[in-house]
Write a protein that holds these residues in place. Structure first.
Motif, PDB file in Angstrom:
ATOM      1  N   VAL A  42      36.642  27.592  37.377  1.00 49.77           N
ATOM      2  CA  VAL A  42      35.622  26.658  37.864  1.00 49.77           C
ATOM      3  C   VAL A  42      35.607  26.652  39.381  1.00 49.77           C
ATOM      4  O   VAL A  42      36.615  26.912  40.024  1.00 49.77           O
ATOM      5  CB  VAL A  42      35.847  25.212  37.348  1.00 49.77           C
ATOM      6  N   PRO A  43      34.451  26.344  39.961  1.00 54.05           N
ATOM      7  CA  PRO A  43      34.376  26.195  41.417  1.00 54.05           C
ATOM      8  C   PRO A  43      34.891  24.832  41.868  1.00 54.05           C
ATOM      9  O   PRO A  43      35.110  23.936  41.040  1.00 54.05           O
ATOM     10  CB  PRO A  43      32.876  26.332  41.712  1.00 54.05           C
ATOM     11  N   GLY A  44      35.023  24.670  43.183  1.00 56.84           N
ATOM     12  CA  GLY A  44      35.409  23.377  43.748  1.00 56.84           C
ATOM     13  C   GLY A  44      34.231  22.435  43.876  1.00 56.84           C
ATOM     14  O   GLY A  44      34.402  21.230  43.960  1.00 56.84           O
ATOM     15  N   ILE A  45      33.008  22.992  43.910  1.00 51.78           N
ATOM     16  CA  ILE A  45      31.803  22.154  43.928  1.00 51.78           C
ATOM     17  C   ILE A  45      31.197  22.247  42.537  1.00 51.78           C
ATOM     18  O   ILE A  45      30.803  23.331  42.097  1.00 51.78           O
ATOM     19  CB  ILE A  45      30.760  22.664  44.952  1.00 51.78           C
ATOM     20  N   ILE A  46      31.162  21.134  41.834  1.00 49.47           N
ATOM     21  CA  ILE A  46      30.689  21.185  40.450  1.00 49.47           C
ATOM     22  C   ILE A  46      30.209  19.801  40.024  1.00 49.47           C
ATOM     23  O   ILE A  46      30.762  18.784  40.447  1.00 49.47           O
ATOM     24  CB  ILE A  46      31.829  21.698  39.526  1.00 49.47           C
ATOM     25  N   HIS A  47      29.164  19.780  39.205  1.00 47.63           N
ATOM     26  CA  HIS A  47      28.677  18.507  38.662  1.00 47.63           C
ATOM     27  C   HIS A  47      29.310  18.247  37.304  1.00 47.63           C
ATOM     28  O   HIS A  47      29.795  17.159  37.024  1.00 47.63           O
ATOM     29  CB  HIS A  47      27.153  18.560  38.542  1.00 47.63           C
ATOM     30  N   ASP A  48      29.327  19.256  36.436  1.00 45.35           N
ATOM     31  CA  ASP A  48      29.721  19.078  35.030  1.00 45.35           C
ATOM     32  C   ASP A  48      30.638  20.246  34.656  1.00 45.35           C
ATOM     33  O   ASP A  48      30.162  21.347  34.383  1.00 45.35           O
ATOM     34  CB  ASP A  48      28.433  19.045  34.183  1.00 45.35           C
ATOM     35  N   SER A  49      31.949  20.004  34.662  1.00 44.93           N
ATOM     36  CA  SER A  49      32.882  21.119  34.467  1.00 44.93           C
ATOM     37  C   SER A  49      32.825  21.676  33.047  1.00 44.93           C
ATOM     38  O   SER A  49      32.923  22.889  32.843  1.00 44.93           O
ATOM     39  CB  SER A  49      34.312  20.699  34.825  1.00 44.93           C
ATOM     40  N   LEU A  50      32.643  20.810  32.040  1.00 49.42           N
ATOM     41  CA  LEU A  50      32.524  21.322  30.669  1.00 49.42           C
ATOM     42  C   LEU A  50      31.237  22.126  30.516  1.00 49.42           C
ATOM     43  O   LEU A  50      31.211  23.162  29.844  1.00 49.42           O
ATOM     44  CB  LEU A  50      32.563  20.170  29.660  1.00 49.42           C
ATOM     45  N   GLY A  51      30.169  21.638  31.164  1.00 50.96           N
ATOM     46  CA  GLY A  51      28.913  22.382  31.157  1.00 50.96           C
ATOM     47  C   GLY A  51      29.066  23.732  31.839  1.00 50.96           C
ATOM     48  O   GLY A  51      28.458  24.724  31.416  1.00 50.96           O
TER      49      GLY A  51
END
Ligand SMILES: [Zn+2]
Length: 271
Positions: free
Chosen positions: A222-231
């Motif tokens: 995952v990136p460090g900038i993210i809205h919805d990690s499961l998404g």
């Protein structure tokens, strides 16, 4: 049909925003250096018999004076006069008012900066991305890298929006050009676009649903900038399977290594 890749300069930022934990400390290496990473800013133009299609619109020409200070400090944008989005269109003799379709991967500052130019186009955007952007703008909070500058510019332009609803998984907009609805992940709602070319094969532009090859793994990172990690995880798995199913080359959102291998407009294209 021709696919042009438009080089719109670079942004520079800490790589941990792109790949979370990429410079984590360990016992062996307790104080690793951070990585100050150049990332390409690019956009795409597809010429089809049914009209011109633009995918993403790079950064606003007014970034230096009108972006929030934290963005200028966190991820400065660097582009020459010939690299800015409007110059690239001119080099290809494209008039924005004649473009028929614009597909927005999402409405972040490095993708929506010139959207207001396309007054005559049908603008495809994920429905949740559009509604949430406008909601947060109205509330005056939570915009982060959706900027008031871009929102005010595209509202003033009175664009012809075509929201892609949650129940729409794919929309064909021209022969060989398919919008793919990725849902939430990197932002509130993401779109990809598949272009099937007779000679060069199929390409899948995924923008920031996968910043770079590192995010796809395996394992998925995952990136460090993210809205919805499961998404983000769901989307990464979907993209991997979808690209294999369609024998498509994934074009990552900001992968400088991949970008250096691409044919670039105005002198070269895929067909
Ligand atoms: Zn981006």
């Amino acid at each position: 049909m021709k696919l042009y890749v438009l080089d719109n300069g670079i942004q520079r930022l800490d790589k941990s925003f792109l790949v979370a934990g990429c410079t984590n400390a360990t016992l062996d290496n307790p104080n690793p250096a951070t990585i100050w990473q150049d990332i390409p800013i690019h956009s795409f133009l597809v010429e089809t018999d049914a009209g011109q299609v633009v995918f993403d619109t790079a950064c606003s020409p007014y970034f230096a004076s009108k972006w929030p200070e934290f963005i200028l400090n966190q991820s400065p944008y660097i582009a020459s006069e010939e690299q800015v989005f409007t110059s690239r269109l001119q080099q290809l003799n494209v008039k924005p008012e004649e473009v028929k379709y614009v597909v927005m991967s999402h409405l972040h500052v490095d993708h929506a900066g010139n959207l207001g130019l396309f007054r005559g186009a049908e603008i495809f955007v994920n429905d949740a991305e559009l509604t949430t952007t406008l909601r947060q703008y109205a509330l005056g909070e939570g915009l982060n890298v959706h900027t008031p500058l871009d929102i005010e510019t595209f509202l003033a332009a009175k664009l012809h929006w075509r929201p892609v609803l949650a129940e729409e998984s794919e929309v064909t907009i021209a022969p060989g050009v398919t919008v793919v609805n990725l849902g939430s992940g990197h932002s509130w709602g993401m779109l990809a676009m598949r272009v099937d070319l007779p000679k060069s094969g199929s390409f899948l532009m995924v923008a920031d649903a996968l910043y770079m090859r590192d995010n796809l793994g395996p394992p998925i990172q995952v990136p460090g900038i993210i809205h919805d990690s499961l998404g983000f995880f769901r989307t990464a798995k979907f993209i991997d399977a979808y690209a294999k199913k369609h024998n498509a080359t994934i074009l990552f959102g900001h992968d400088i290594e991949q970008f250096r291998t691409l044919k670039l407009a105005p002198n070269a294209y895929y067909d």
